[in-house]
Design an enzyme around this catalytic site. Structure first.
Site, PDB file in Angstrom:
ATOM      1  CD  GLU A  16      68.444  10.222 -16.021  1.00 14.89           C
ATOM      2  OE1 GLU A  16      68.777  11.171 -16.749  1.00 14.89           O
ATOM      3  OE2 GLU A  16      69.021   9.924 -14.989  1.00 14.89           O
ATOM      4  CE  LYS A  51      67.534  14.281  -9.673  1.00 17.02           C
ATOM      5  NZ  LYS A  51      66.868  13.020 -10.032  1.00 17.02           N
ATOM      6  CE  LYS A  88      73.966  10.949  -9.108  1.00 18.18           C
ATOM      7  NZ  LYS A  88      74.930  11.466 -10.080  1.00 18.18           N
ATOM      8  CG  ASP A  89      68.307   6.729 -12.750  1.00 17.80           C
ATOM      9  OD1 ASP A  89      69.421   6.852 -12.230  1.00 17.80           O
ATOM     10  OD2 ASP A  89      68.053   5.888 -13.626  1.00 17.80           O
ATOM     11  CE  LYS A  90      59.577  12.227 -14.581  1.00 16.79           C
ATOM     12  NZ  LYS A  90      58.696  12.420 -15.731  1.00 16.79           N
TER      13      LYS A  90
END
Length: 560
Positions: free
Chosen positions: A47, A226, A255-257
């Site tokens: 990230e 998202k 959380k990861d992009k």
């Protein structure tokens, strides 16, 4: 194989169309895996540190490869060992962001899903609200709510001027038209209730106290779905629309992009109606499963994450793939902190964390604001150049189109409190962001010491290792180690409330921290937030419910 989250229509409706394919293509941020030996890295990709947004839409001009040219490698953060010695295989992870789906597992052990967009019922409905507004007033308020006159307002004169009547009108507007705010104004001796859009400039008028029932929990908890946006970017967007500081939100983990992710968020004294209203105007975000509770969320409270991952373009035989995934299922993986914890630019987050712990605040500012090699958004480059040239926080701040990034928040703090009061200025950065810096320092220490532990003793329990008995760490004797598995062994993150392994690897903690200018016997900080209690973390994790499907030279697998 478990199904991934059903995609809300507003987010998923473009799937399959050419525009969507362009957004979710390999050219953005593909990552080619190393030999997948279930321990070289975690399954998360790197990230970015929170960045400014010029608008609400994501800007992805730079590629991941560009960002990493001057960034970190796994070796830099202590990720050195594999859990097994088979050949492994390689492939592309996250060729599309939809190849990586993450569902949080909350502290009750439940996998978090977004499956309810309804508003929770209030204990008591306000009486006769519908009678206090005329049809014409409702029409005007409806147009205001739907952004037809976003920067305008609707004024309603209160003829029967009593506090009770005004309260009914306020409640009627906010109940029937979520997303609108109200205030009372006096004009020429007459009382008016003015309704304005919560996301409009009119919201910046004189603040008013918001009605909040005593029998309603102070925090609205909700599920955030998202796509292709990291957690802090998503929260910055929500805070902008709601006119809130980002630190009003809390969460259990970032959380990861480059992924589709689902997680719990909590926000202080914002109604479910206002949050649900945002679903009409947000891109790649959806909010739901609202409820009110009396507590926020805390980092680390989650039990884990449930992953559904696609690895494409496999270069390896069926036997190599089967070997690697069988090892993942039966043995597990080294529980390293992944690259997303350390940032992707030339200034790793653990360096900032180390400077905080050393109380070297000039270095903290320098590390965050100084020019750095590697690709960055142009406005950040201009901001850093201005700071290096003038050391003027106001001048550097003017180079940023949005002030909600870490750099903007720090510059705003320096502008408000001066360069001689850096600790207070740094405090304008949301608490979770500030703590991430020192957590990343703890994480690189943990990774490094775990690599040394596995190099020295392999995958067996030995005398001097630590295990948990309840929440208390216990040092194993030689006899006890005979009856323990590597899956029982924990290693400490450094802090004032932990013990260390008694073998020579444990003594390496002191040497490592001393080399970094820190005293392992004094991990309490002058600023309470930055005092490190420490914690324990298992060396090897064996994930549950692992399954995979091979098709057309592509491997899909589920990790929980």
């Amino acid at each position: 194989m478990a199904e991934s989250e059903p995609v809300p229509a507003q987010i998923g409706e473009k799937r399959g169309c050419p525009e969507d394919e362009q957004e979710d293509t390999p050219s953005k941020k593909p990552r080619v895996e190393k030999d997948h030996k279930n321990g070289g890295h975690s399954l998360k990709d790197e990230e970015e540190e929170p960045e400014c947004e010029a608008g609400d839409r994501e800007e992805d001009g730079e590629t991941f490869a560009d960002m990493m040219k001057h960034g970190l490698t796994e070796l830099d953060v202590g990720i050195l060992k594999y859990v097994s010695d088979h050949k492994g295989f390689s492939g592309i992870l996250k060729e599309r962001y939809s190849d990586f789906v993450v569902h949080e597992i909350n502290k009750q052990g439940k996998i978090v899903h977004l499956d309810d967009l309804s508003i929770p019922a209030e204990p008591q409905e306000p009486p006769q609200e519908s009678d206090v507004l005329t049809e014409e007033q409702k029409k005007q308020l409806g147009e205001l709510q739907l952004f037809k006159n976003k920067e305008d307002n609707v004024s309603i004169e209160v003829m029967d001027d009593t506090k009770e009547k005004r309260t009914l009108v306020h409640k009627a507007i906010k109940t029937q038209f979520p997303g609108l705010e109200t205030k009372t104004e006096e004009r020429d001796g007459r009382k008016f209730i003015v309704a304005y859009h919560a996301a409009g400039k009119k919201a910046l008028a004189a603040p008013r106290k918001h009605f909040w029932p005593k029998n309603r929990g102070s925090f609205c908890h909700f599920v955030l779905y998202k796509e292709n946006k990291d957690t802090m970017d998503a929260i910055n967007v929500l805070s902008k629309f709601l006119r809130l500081r980002p630190n009003m939100f809390s969460y259990m983990g970032t959380k990861d992009k480059r992924a589709i992710t689902v997680q719990e968020i909590a926000v202080l004294k914002i109604t479910a109606e206002r949050l649900a209203h945002l679903n009409k105007c947000l891109m790649n975000l959806k909010l739901g499963n609202f409820c009110y509770k009396n507590h926020p969320l805390k980092l680390g409270e989650l039990q884990g994450n449930h992953f559904t991952v696609v690895i494409r373009n496999i270069s390896g035989t069926d036997e190599q793939v089967h070997q690697a995934l069988t090892s993942l299922k039966q043995t597990g993986f080294i529980n390293y902190y992944g690259m997303q914890r350390f940032g992707t630019t030339a200034v790793p987050t653990q360096q900032v964390g180390r400077a905080i712990l050393r109380n070297d605040w000039k270095e903290v500012v320098d590390l965050i604001l100084k020019p750095r090699p590697g690709a960055e958004k142009e406005f950040l480059v201009r901001c850093r150049e201005e700071w290096a040239k003038t050391q003027d926080p106001e001048a550097a701040l003017k180079k940023l189109p949005n002030k909600r990034c870490v750099e903007g928040q720090l510059l705003r703090g320096l502008s408000m409190y001066g360069k001689k009061n850096i600790v207070t200025a740094f405090g304008l950065i949301p608490r979770n962001n500030r703590l991430m810096y020192i957590h990343s320092y703890q994480s690189v220490v943990w990774n490094t010491m775990v690599s040394r532990r596995i190099e020295a003793f392999g995958l067996k329990a030995v005398e001097g290792d630590l295990v948990l008995k309840g929440t208390t760490a216990h040092v194993l004797s030689a006899e006890e180690a005979e009856n323990r598995s590597i899956h029982d062994i924990v290693m400490p993150l450094p802090g004032f409330d932990v013990i260390y392994p008694s073998h020579h690897v444990g003594k390496g903690y002191r040497e490592l921290l001393t080399a970094d200018g820190l005293d392992i016997d004094n991990m309490r900080h002058k600023v309470k937030d930055y005092s490190l209690a420490g914690a324990y973390r298992r060396i090897i994790i064996r994930p549950s419910d692992v399954s995979w499907l091979e098709a057309l030279n592509t491997t899909f697998f589920l990790k929980k």
